[in-house]
Design a protein around this motif. Sequence first.
Motif, short mmCIF file in Angstrom:
data_model
loop_
_atom_site.label_atom_id
_atom_site.label_comp_id
_atom_site.label_asym_id
_atom_site.label_seq_id
_atom_site.Cartn_x
_atom_site.Cartn_y
_atom_site.Cartn_z
N LEU A 139 -6.74 79.12 33.61
CA LEU A 139 -5.73 78.12 33.97
C LEU A 139 -4.72 77.90 32.85
CD1 LEU A 139 -7.98 75.55 35.84
CD2 LEU A 139 -6.42 77.25 36.82
N SER A 140 -5.13 78.12 31.61
CA SER A 140 -4.17 77.96 30.50
C SER A 140 -3.10 79.05 30.52
CB SER A 140 -4.90 77.99 29.16
OG SER A 140 -5.42 79.29 28.88
N GLU A 184 -12.97 89.18 25.61
CA GLU A 184 -11.88 89.38 24.65
C GLU A 184 -10.82 90.32 25.24
OE1 GLU A 184 -9.37 89.24 21.45
OE2 GLU A 184 -11.00 87.91 22.07
N SER A 185 -11.26 91.42 25.87
CA SER A 185 -10.28 92.33 26.47
C SER A 185 -9.58 91.67 27.63
CB SER A 185 -10.97 93.63 26.92
OG SER A 185 -11.92 93.38 27.93
N GLN A 186 -10.27 90.80 28.36
CA GLN A 186 -9.63 90.08 29.45
C GLN A 186 -8.59 89.10 28.91
OE1 GLN A 186 -13.08 88.42 31.36
NE2 GLN A 186 -13.34 90.16 32.72
N ARG A 187 -8.89 88.49 27.77
CA ARG A 187 -7.95 87.53 27.18
C ARG A 187 -6.66 88.23 26.76
NH1 ARG A 187 -6.26 85.88 22.46
NH2 ARG A 187 -7.57 87.38 21.33
N ARG A 188 -6.79 89.46 26.26
CA ARG A 188 -5.63 90.21 25.79
C ARG A 188 -4.95 91.01 26.88
NH1 ARG A 188 -7.26 94.05 23.17
NH2 ARG A 188 -9.51 93.81 22.96
N TYR A 244 -1.81 85.90 35.64
CA TYR A 244 -1.46 85.28 36.91
C TYR A 244 -0.06 84.68 36.82
CZ TYR A 244 -6.40 85.79 38.01
OH TYR A 244 -7.65 86.29 38.25
N VAL A 245 0.92 85.59 36.85
CA VAL A 245 2.30 85.15 36.63
C VAL A 245 3.24 85.48 37.77
CG1 VAL A 245 2.08 85.26 34.12
CG2 VAL A 245 2.84 87.28 35.38
#
Length: 296
Positions: free
Chosen positions: A241-242, A284-288, A294-295
């Motif tokens: 969500l962030s 971590e790979s998902q964060r990067r 979701y844009v």
Amino acid sequence: MDRASVVVITHNRREQLRGTLQRLAALPERPPILVADNASTDGTADLVAREFPEMRLLRLDENLGAVGRNLAVREVTTPYVAFCDDDTAWQPGALAQAADVLDAHPGLASVTGRCLVEPDLREDPITPELRFSPVPGPPWLPGPALLGVLAGLTMIRVSAFREAGGFSSRLWLGGEEELLALDLAARGWWMCWRGDVVIHHAPSRLRDPRRRRGLGIRNTLWTLLLRRPWRSVFRRAAAVLSEAPRDRTTAAAVAECLRGLPWVLRERAVVPAEVERGLRMLEESQRRSQARRYVG
């Protein structure tokens, strides 16, 4: 080909589907092809019946999303099924290569291939996540271990698919593969990526990116609630969500998620500890990731 069938789902993309089916029909493997038409209103089903009479056509009365694949798999008689969207196409030899890998490894549920995006055939942005997956796997695994599948790029063992229950009717479309993959992993099945299994993707312009984004957010949150420990649910939900735009689409997705809480909590079944460890290694790979934003 007597080892693998191809299942295609489609909705109101008649002309693009025609090109996809022409390419599939020309494959040297000559696989059985099943087309599940999700209640198209543009003449898609009639086109398939007229121009591709050798293919099995399922005319669905409503748009069932990914569940259209489930209905098609019920009629599959081969041991493996390759999923294909109406804007993807398996390349010559890819089906045979994926089937060979599954033949050689009975503990393997699925093989996800390398996606090249047309027209310039660049690798899909998600490729590095798959090629360099940090998930530990057994020594016999014939490629990087995955805890996810990409339906348009994956061949799956039919018995494993049926054992896991197929795609959830609750999720419809948009990240629906993640829940299936976790249910496969919870049952002891392995999934892997192979760079020598090649699928082309010609992204359709006939899509609603905001609706897809909303579905992706909702389904990601539902999958977290359904299968992850509470600490991971809160951590990952906050991260998702962030990164999402603070707009009506995101708000509507969260509201839809909350409305589903009664059934989600009833059906909640946390994955085994070893699967959760793998999921945490992926964070971590998902964060990067540039492929999971979701844009839209």
